[in-house]
Scaffold this motif. Structure first.
Motif, PDB file in Angstrom:
ATOM      1  N   VAL A   1       0.841  -1.198   0.000  1.00 29.46           N
ATOM      2  CA  VAL A   1       0.000   0.000   0.000  1.00 29.46           C
ATOM      3  C   VAL A   1       0.874   1.245   0.000  1.00 29.46           C
ATOM      4  O   VAL A   1       2.064   1.186   0.273  1.00 29.46           O
ATOM      5  N   GLU A   2       0.220   2.359  -0.335  1.00 30.18           N
ATOM      6  CA  GLU A   2       0.905   3.645  -0.203  1.00 30.18           C
ATOM      7  C   GLU A   2       0.205   4.409   0.888  1.00 30.18           C
ATOM      8  O   GLU A   2      -1.006   4.352   1.023  1.00 30.18           O
TER       9      GLU A   2
ATOM     10  N   PHE B   1     -14.549   9.124  -3.717  1.00 32.63           N
ATOM     11  CA  PHE B   1     -14.516   8.396  -4.975  1.00 32.63           C
ATOM     12  C   PHE B   1     -15.867   7.949  -5.513  1.00 32.63           C
ATOM     13  O   PHE B   1     -15.997   7.679  -6.684  1.00 32.63           O
TER      14      PHE B   1
ATOM     15  N   LEU C   1       8.761  -0.459  -5.027  1.00 34.81           N
ATOM     16  CA  LEU C   1       8.782  -1.711  -5.795  1.00 34.81           C
ATOM     17  C   LEU C   1       9.842  -1.628  -6.881  1.00 34.81           C
ATOM     18  O   LEU C   1      10.000  -0.589  -7.529  1.00 34.81           O
TER      19      LEU C   1
ATOM     20  N   GLU D   1      -2.622  10.281  -6.909  1.00 32.92           N
ATOM     21  CA  GLU D   1      -2.174   9.013  -6.315  1.00 32.92           C
ATOM     22  C   GLU D   1      -1.911   7.930  -7.356  1.00 32.92           C
ATOM     23  O   GLU D   1      -1.368   6.881  -7.033  1.00 32.92           O
TER      24      GLU D   1
ATOM     25  N   TYR E   1      -9.269   8.738 -16.815  1.00 22.65           N
ATOM     26  CA  TYR E   1      -9.177   7.281 -16.684  1.00 22.65           C
ATOM     27  C   TYR E   1      -8.218   6.775 -17.754  1.00 22.65           C
ATOM     28  O   TYR E   1      -8.322   7.161 -18.919  1.00 22.65           O
TER      29      TYR E   1
ATOM     30  N   LEU F   1      -5.684  -5.615 -12.742  1.00 21.66           N
ATOM     31  CA  LEU F   1      -7.090  -5.205 -12.743  1.00 21.66           C
ATOM     32  C   LEU F   1      -7.208  -3.682 -12.645  1.00 21.66           C
ATOM     33  O   LEU F   1      -6.237  -2.984 -12.360  1.00 21.66           O
TER      34      LEU F   1
HETATM   35  C1  LIG Z   1     -12.059  12.045  -7.100  1.00 16.32           C
HETATM   36  C2  LIG Z   1     -12.430  10.807  -7.883  1.00 16.32           C
HETATM   37  C3  LIG Z   1     -13.739  10.367  -7.855  1.00 16.32           C
HETATM   38  C4  LIG Z   1     -14.095   9.209  -8.563  1.00 16.32           C
HETATM   39  N1  LIG Z   1     -15.379   8.774  -8.495  1.00 16.32           N
HETATM   40  C5  LIG Z   1     -15.718   7.654  -9.166  1.00 16.32           C
HETATM   41  C6  LIG Z   1     -17.039   7.131  -9.053  1.00 16.32           C
HETATM   42  O1  LIG Z   1     -17.889   7.655  -8.359  1.00 16.32           O
HETATM   43  N2  LIG Z   1     -17.361   6.008  -9.748  1.00 16.32           N
HETATM   44  C7  LIG Z   1     -16.440   5.373 -10.532  1.00 16.32           C
HETATM   45  O2  LIG Z   1     -16.766   4.357 -11.129  1.00 16.32           O
HETATM   46  N3  LIG Z   1     -15.171   5.822 -10.626  1.00 16.32           N
HETATM   47  C8  LIG Z   1     -14.796   6.934  -9.963  1.00 16.32           C
HETATM   48  N4  LIG Z   1     -13.522   7.391 -10.043  1.00 16.32           N
HETATM   49  C9  LIG Z   1     -12.529   6.612 -10.810  1.00 16.32           C
HETATM   50  C10 LIG Z   1     -12.108   5.425  -9.973  1.00 16.32           C
HETATM   51  O3  LIG Z   1     -11.871   5.805  -8.628  1.00 16.32           O
HETATM   52  C11 LIG Z   1     -10.858   4.784 -10.513  1.00 16.32           C
HETATM   53  O4  LIG Z   1     -10.942   4.604 -11.881  1.00 16.32           O
HETATM   54  C12 LIG Z   1     -10.698   3.460  -9.851  1.00 16.32           C
HETATM   55  O5  LIG Z   1     -10.547   3.670  -8.468  1.00 16.32           O
HETATM   56  C13 LIG Z   1      -9.526   2.735 -10.389  1.00 16.32           C
HETATM   57  O6  LIG Z   1      -9.337   1.643  -9.546  1.00 16.32           O
HETATM   58  P1  LIG Z   1      -7.943   0.950  -9.395  1.00 16.32           P
HETATM   59  O7  LIG Z   1      -8.140  -0.110  -8.364  1.00 16.32           O
HETATM   60  O8  LIG Z   1      -7.461   0.552 -10.729  1.00 16.32           O
HETATM   61  O9  LIG Z   1      -6.936   2.050  -8.908  1.00 16.32           O
HETATM   62  P2  LIG Z   1      -7.003   3.066  -7.711  1.00 16.32           P
HETATM   63  O10 LIG Z   1      -8.342   3.198  -7.136  1.00 16.32           O
HETATM   64  O11 LIG Z   1      -6.307   4.285  -8.228  1.00 16.32           O
HETATM   65  O12 LIG Z   1      -6.123   2.353  -6.605  1.00 16.32           O
HETATM   66  C14 LIG Z   1      -4.762   2.181  -6.725  1.00 16.32           C
HETATM   67  C15 LIG Z   1      -4.158   2.185  -5.347  1.00 16.32           C
HETATM   68  O13 LIG Z   1      -2.829   1.750  -5.450  1.00 16.32           O
HETATM   69  C16 LIG Z   1      -2.012   2.562  -4.616  1.00 16.32           C
HETATM   70  N5  LIG Z   1      -0.661   2.534  -5.188  1.00 16.32           N
HETATM   71  C17 LIG Z   1      -0.201   3.220  -6.237  1.00 16.32           C
HETATM   72  N6  LIG Z   1       1.084   2.905  -6.451  1.00 16.32           N
HETATM   73  C18 LIG Z   1       1.436   1.999  -5.522  1.00 16.32           C
HETATM   74  C19 LIG Z   1       2.631   1.317  -5.202  1.00 16.32           C
HETATM   75  N7  LIG Z   1       3.739   1.493  -5.919  1.00 16.32           N
HETATM   76  N8  LIG Z   1       2.643   0.477  -4.152  1.00 16.32           N
HETATM   77  C20 LIG Z   1       1.542   0.280  -3.422  1.00 16.32           C
HETATM   78  N9  LIG Z   1       0.374   0.898  -3.668  1.00 16.32           N
HETATM   79  C21 LIG Z   1       0.315   1.749  -4.714  1.00 16.32           C
HETATM   80  C22 LIG Z   1      -2.665   3.922  -4.658  1.00 16.32           C
HETATM   81  O14 LIG Z   1      -2.327   4.662  -3.495  1.00 16.32           O
HETATM   82  C23 LIG Z   1      -4.141   3.546  -4.691  1.00 16.32           C
HETATM   83  O15 LIG Z   1      -4.682   3.421  -3.388  1.00 16.32           O
HETATM   84  C24 LIG Z   1     -13.122   8.522  -9.325  1.00 16.32           C
HETATM   85  C25 LIG Z   1     -11.794   8.961  -9.336  1.00 16.32           C
HETATM   86  C26 LIG Z   1     -11.450  10.096  -8.618  1.00 16.32           C
HETATM   87  C27 LIG Z   1     -10.039  10.528  -8.630  1.00 16.32           C
END
Ligand SMILES: Cc1cc2nc3c(=O)[nH]c(=O)nc-3n(C[C@H](O)[C@H](O)[C@H](O)COP(=O)(O)OP(=O)(O)OC[C@H]3O[C@@H](n4cnc5c(N)ncnc54)[C@H](O)[C@@H]3O)c2cc1C
Length: 429
Positions: free
Chosen positions: A67-68, A76, A173, A233, A364, A390
């Motif tokens: 995690v970070e 979100f 990493l 992030e 996105y 994913l």
């Molecule tokens: C303000 C905002 C509101 C949103 N609202 C919506 C919504 O209502 N509905 C919707 O469908 N989508 C929404 N989205 C888009 C959605 O949140 C993202 O597309 C989605 O969360 C992507 O999921 P993910 O699991 O791929 O990545 P993320 O949710 O981005 O999660 C990735 C995680 O990995 C962590 N990370 C990054 N690098 C590292 C590393 N090197 N080591 C360990 N951890 C790491 C990050 O800190 C983060 O917690 C929103 C986005 C934002 C920014």
């Protein structure tokens, strides 16, 4: 399972104590804690990574979650998630068709099918886990009703820790590790003291998001694109690991866009009220007559800095947090436009307006690591055993655009699927 013991007591102490809720569990000695090996390694604690971790730990797997800190605190879920039930019953077609139309034929049918079949169940699961209540919105969207009192990410992370997921924070990493047959074997990483270490597992899920928060990568791969500044992030570390490991990448410079407005803190997503006008390239476009994706396309076709939202104040119930203008002339002077049509339309000098600059911001990452139907990443077109991606780390699934609400639905659905797939894999080891 691959197992290796290190003498890195200091590292383990740092890693395990650096996250609230983690530490040596009562009754466990250092000998049992020190080897960083597990059944599943998950990189990233977004919704997808947390869901996968929970799914796997509940099926008895030992899970290491990288995690970070700090945990992303964004709201979100304001755009909500997708749910086929009501919209399909009301004759809106199927969610699968709507997703495919949104991706303009470039997305993967099996991905849309998976979302359509599992969105409702995944949302019900999320509600049970976090207490987040979703109510039907427009079309296939379900919108949160109680975000003011619930923080789904925090809740999932706390549950994960309580149920035995081990969090690893504060490390960098370095590399994906592979077994002799090319299958996933773990990751290497640097601790804050700069010491290189390794963590081993027969399954690794890359779930660290896209690269919209990485200015250097954006400039290299997509110099023309403005990234949404609310995505700091997401820096694309998983994608970098994949590139270094020679994994297949797709559509890296393809993005889904959202309307964004300028605020003191940078560009932020904006949903214009229906009475809003989009002023663009000398045209006056009523927002209510277009979908957000059409407005975005209009903006993408014009020079940057030339779009404004303008909300006439006479029928506004709740004033937006935009610049307030007394009379249309003060708006036109401020944005240095001469539009006689606007002056004709709003002759009353008493009319109040709210206005703001607007632009399309990449919100996105549609590209990323290529995956097949089971979520395994590809190398030279062949699935790599035990290595999954994913959410925004995976690429090419959604075609040319992602529907509002599809991103979190996708992370949830794939998170559950891949957490279970990783556990299934254990029976082979
Ligand atoms: C303000 C905002 C509101 C949103 N609202 C919506 C919504 O209502 N509905 C919707 O469908 N989508 C929404 N989205 C888009 C959605 O949140 C993202 O597309 C989605 O969360 C992507 O999921 P993910 O699991 O791929 O990545 P993320 O949710 O981005 O999660 C990735 C995680 O990995 C962590 N990370 C990054 N690098 C590292 C590393 N090197 N080591 C360990 N951890 C790491 C990050 O800190 C983060 O917690 C929103 C986005 C934002 C920014």
């Amino acid at each position: 399972m691959l197992r290796r013991r290190f003498g890195g007591l200091l590292l383990a102490a740092f890693v395990l104590f650096s996250v609230p809720g983690c530490g040596f569990e009562p009754g466990l000695g250092e000998e049992q804690v020190l080897p960083l090996s597990a059944d599943l390694i998950v990189i990233g604690d977004g919704v997808g990574g947390l869901t996968a971790s929970l799914e796997a730990v509940r099926q008895g797997a030992a899970v290491l979650l990288f995690v970070e800190e700090p945990l992303a605190e964004g709201r979100f879920w304001e755009e909500g998630a997708l749910h086929p039930k009501e919209a399909e019953a009301a004759g809106a077609g199927t969610l699968q068709e709507a997703l495919a139309a949104c991706g303009r034929g470039r997305g993967k049918g099996w991905h849309y099918e998976l979302l359509s079949q599992n969105a409702a169940g995944a949302l019900a699961w999320l509600s049970r886990e976090t207490g987040l209540q979703m109510l039907p919105g427009e079309g296939f969207r379900y919108l949160p009703d109680n975000l003011f009192s619930v923080h789904p990410h925090r809740c999932l992370r706390e549950t994960a820790v309580q149920e035995g997921v081990r969090l690893i924070a504060g490390v960098e990493l370095k590399e994906l590790l592979f077994g002799a047959g090319g299958e996933a074997a773990g990751v290497s990483f640097c601790d804050p003291a700069g010491q290189l270490n390794e963590a081993y597992a027969p399954a690794v899920i890359l779930a660290d998001g896209g690269f919209l928060g990485n200015p250097a990568k954006m400039a290299e791969l997509a110099p023309e694109v403005t990234a949404a500044s609310w995505r700091e992030e997401s820096r694309g570390g998983g994608l970098e690991l994949a590139r270094a490991a020679g994994l297949d990448l797709v559509d890296e410079s393809l993005f889904s866009y959202a309307l964004a407005r300028e605020t003191e803190a940078g560009w932020a997503p904006v949903e214009p009220p229906p009475e809003t006008l989009l002023i663009i390239d000398g045209q006056i476009v009523p927002c209510s007559s277009y979908r957000e994706s059409d407005l975005v396309e209009l903006l993408r076709g014009t020079p940057p800095g030339s779009g404004y939202l303008l909300l006439p104040g006479d029928r506004v119930e709740e004033a937006p947090d935009w610049i307030r203008y007394s009379g249309i002339v003060s708006f036109l002077e401020d944005v240095q436009l001469d539009l006689p049509e606007l002056r004709r339309r709003f002759r009353n000098p008493e009319t109040v307006f709210w206005g703001c600059p607007v632009k399309p911001a990449a919100a996105y990452c549609l590209g990323g690591i290529a995956v097949e139907e089971a979520g395994r990443v590809l190398r030279d077109g062949k699935a790599v055993g035990g290595l999954y991606a994913l959410g925004e780390t995976a690429g090419g699934l959604n075609g040319e655009a992602v529907m509002p609400g599809a991103a979190l639905t996708e992370a949830l659905v794939w998170g559950r699927l891949l957490g279970a797939a990783a556990v299934d894999r254990l029976s082979d080891h």
